[in-house]
Design a protein around this motif. Structure first.
Motif, PDB file in Angstrom:
ATOM      1  N   ALA A  60       0.831  -1.206   0.000  1.00 13.53           N
ATOM      2  CA  ALA A  60       0.000   0.000   0.000  1.00 13.53           C
ATOM      3  C   ALA A  60       0.867   1.259   0.000  1.00 13.53           C
ATOM      4  N   ALA A  61       1.919   1.264   0.812  1.00 15.62           N
ATOM      5  CA  ALA A  61       2.796   2.444   0.902  1.00 15.62           C
ATOM      6  C   ALA A  61       3.538   2.695  -0.401  1.00 15.62           C
ATOM      7  N   LEU A  62       3.939   1.612  -1.076  1.00 12.35           N
ATOM      8  CA  LEU A  62       4.717   1.746  -2.312  1.00 12.35           C
ATOM      9  C   LEU A  62       3.843   1.711  -3.564  1.00 12.35           C
ATOM     10  N   HIS A  63       2.536   1.540  -3.372  1.00 10.15           N
ATOM     11  CA  HIS A  63       1.597   1.436  -4.493  1.00 10.15           C
ATOM     12  C   HIS A  63       1.973   0.278  -5.429  1.00 10.15           C
ATOM     13  N   VAL A  64       2.257  -0.875  -4.808  1.00 11.75           N
ATOM     14  CA  VAL A  64       2.599  -2.097  -5.549  1.00 11.75           C
ATOM     15  C   VAL A  64       1.574  -3.176  -5.176  1.00 11.75           C
ATOM     16  N   PRO A  65       0.479  -3.243  -5.927  1.00 14.34           N
ATOM     17  CA  PRO A  65      -0.574  -4.216  -5.596  1.00 14.34           C
ATOM     18  C   PRO A  65      -0.085  -5.657  -5.546  1.00 14.34           C
ATOM     19  N   ALA A  66       0.959  -5.983  -6.294  1.00 20.08           N
ATOM     20  CA  ALA A  66       1.470  -7.357  -6.284  1.00 20.08           C
ATOM     21  C   ALA A  66       1.887  -7.781  -4.879  1.00 20.08           C
ATOM     22  N   LEU A  67       2.401  -6.848  -4.092  1.00 26.78           N
ATOM     23  CA  LEU A  67       2.762  -7.181  -2.705  1.00 26.78           C
ATOM     24  C   LEU A  67       1.518  -7.514  -1.889  1.00 26.78           C
ATOM     25  N   GLY A  68       0.421  -6.823  -2.168  1.00 27.66           N
ATOM     26  CA  GLY A  68      -0.841  -7.123  -1.488  1.00 27.66           C
ATOM     27  C   GLY A  68      -1.351  -8.511  -1.847  1.00 27.66           C
ATOM     28  N   TYR A  69      -1.233  -8.853  -3.133  1.00 33.02           N
ATOM     29  CA  TYR A  69      -1.644 -10.202  -3.546  1.00 33.02           C
ATOM     30  C   TYR A  69      -0.723 -11.266  -2.940  1.00 33.02           C
ATOM     31  N   ALA A  70       0.562 -10.972  -2.857  1.00 35.99           N
ATOM     32  CA  ALA A  70       1.496 -11.903  -2.207  1.00 35.99           C
ATOM     33  C   ALA A  70       1.117 -12.070  -0.734  1.00 35.99           C
ATOM     34  N   ALA A  71       0.729 -10.969  -0.095  1.00 41.14           N
ATOM     35  CA  ALA A  71       0.281 -11.028   1.304  1.00 41.14           C
ATOM     36  C   ALA A  71      -0.954 -11.918   1.426  1.00 41.14           C
ATOM     37  N   GLY A  72      -1.896 -11.750   0.495  1.00 44.83           N
ATOM     38  CA  GLY A  72      -3.102 -12.583   0.508  1.00 44.83           C
ATOM     39  C   GLY A  72      -2.773 -14.045   0.291  1.00 44.83           C
ATOM     40  N   GLY A  73      -1.844 -14.314  -0.626  1.00 41.93           N
ATOM     41  CA  GLY A  73      -1.435 -15.689  -0.879  1.00 41.93           C
ATOM     42  C   GLY A  73      -0.804 -16.332   0.336  1.00 41.93           C
ATOM     43  N   LEU A  74       0.057 -15.581   1.008  1.00 45.10           N
ATOM     44  CA  LEU A  74       0.694 -16.113   2.210  1.00 45.10           C
ATOM     45  C   LEU A  74      -0.326 -16.303   3.333  1.00 45.10           C
ATOM     46  N   ALA A  75      -1.236 -15.353   3.489  1.00 47.11           N
ATOM     47  CA  ALA A  75      -2.279 -15.491   4.511  1.00 47.11           C
ATOM     48  C   ALA A  75      -3.147 -16.711   4.226  1.00 47.11           C
ATOM     49  N   LEU A  76      -3.461 -16.929   2.960  1.00 50.23           N
ATOM     50  CA  LEU A  76      -4.255 -18.096   2.581  1.00 50.23           C
ATOM     51  C   LEU A  76      -3.476 -19.387   2.829  1.00 50.23           C
ATOM     52  N   LEU A  77      -2.204 -19.387   2.505  1.00 47.82           N
ATOM     53  CA  LEU A  77      -1.354 -20.554   2.766  1.00 47.82           C
ATOM     54  C   LEU A  77      -1.303 -20.870   4.265  1.00 47.82           C
ATOM     55  N   ASN A  78      -1.213 -19.831   5.092  1.00 52.42           N
ATOM     56  CA  ASN A  78      -1.211 -20.020   6.544  1.00 52.42           C
ATOM     57  C   ASN A  78      -2.495 -20.696   7.018  1.00 52.42           C
ATOM     58  N   VAL A  79      -3.631 -20.196   6.552  1.00 50.45           N
ATOM     59  CA  VAL A  79      -4.905 -20.764   7.010  1.00 50.45           C
ATOM     60  C   VAL A  79      -5.098 -22.176   6.456  1.00 50.45           C
ATOM     61  N   VAL A  80      -4.681 -22.419   5.227  1.00 51.28           N
ATOM     62  CA  VAL A  80      -4.793 -23.770   4.665  1.00 51.28           C
ATOM     63  C   VAL A  80      -3.954 -24.747   5.490  1.00 51.28           C
ATOM     64  N   GLY A  81      -2.757 -24.339   5.887  1.00 53.39           N
ATOM     65  CA  GLY A  81      -1.926 -25.198   6.737  1.00 53.39           C
ATOM     66  C   GLY A  81      -2.613 -25.544   8.039  1.00 53.39           C
ATOM     67  N   GLY A  82      -3.205 -24.542   8.681  1.00 57.02           N
ATOM     68  CA  GLY A  82      -3.929 -24.783   9.931  1.00 57.02           C
ATOM     69  C   GLY A  82      -5.135 -25.681   9.732  1.00 57.02           C
ATOM     70  N   LEU A  83      -5.853 -25.455   8.646  1.00 57.93           N
ATOM     71  CA  LEU A  83      -7.031 -26.277   8.380  1.00 57.93           C
ATOM     72  C   LEU A  83      -6.642 -27.721   8.082  1.00 57.93           C
TER      73      LEU A  83
END
Length: 157
Positions: A60-83
């Protein structure tokens, strides 16, 4: 949406830290873990859980949406691991290979020693380990954080 995603990610991390370090039995069973075990769990899991907040904020600070999508991917990977760790043994009777890495016990043995006396609201399926309420709350927070993170990334794109 950015603020909501950051709040949810950090709420999941804070909840994880409290549930790992503070004895609130019967919601958790921290009393049976050594301080060294607690520190190891925090040292491994907290940074991985917090990294999506860093990536999302940086994106958000650097205006690089790809980092936001990478964040979402990692967050999703975290929850999938827990599930996978908690729900696969309950629903399918199958444990993931890394569930008890280095402990020399099965997931069922570890679960019965560590989590069986905590609050559990799900019905029994044979003798399968059941996800406890502590982890159901954590997984719900993590899933909400992953969804909000993807939404924040999409809004920034």
């Amino acid at each position: 949406m950015l603020a909501l995603a950051l709040v949810l990610i950090l709420a999941a991390v804070a909840y994880f830290l409290v549930m790992t370090l503070v004895d609130v039995f019967p919601l958790n069973n921290v009393r049976d873990a050594t301080r060294a075990q607690q520190r190891t769990e925090v040292a491994i899991n907290a940074p991985v859980m917090a990294l999506p907040a860093l990536l999302l904020g940086l994106g958000a600070a650097l205006h690089v949406p790809a980092l936001g999508y990478a964040a979402g991917g990692l967050a999703l990977l975290n929850v999938v691991g827990g599930l996978l760790l908690w729900w696969l043994p309950y629903l399918a009777g199958v444990s993931v290979p890394w569930a008890t890495a280095g402990t020399g016990v099965t997931w069922a043995e570890l679960h019965s020693r560590t989590y069986a006396r905590t609050v559990t609201v799900l019905p029994r399926i044979g003798d399968r380990p059941r996800p406890n309420l502590e982890h159901m709350i954590l997984h719900a927070l993590m899933l909400a954080a992953a969804i909000a993170t993807f939404a924040a990334a999409a809004a920034a794109a």
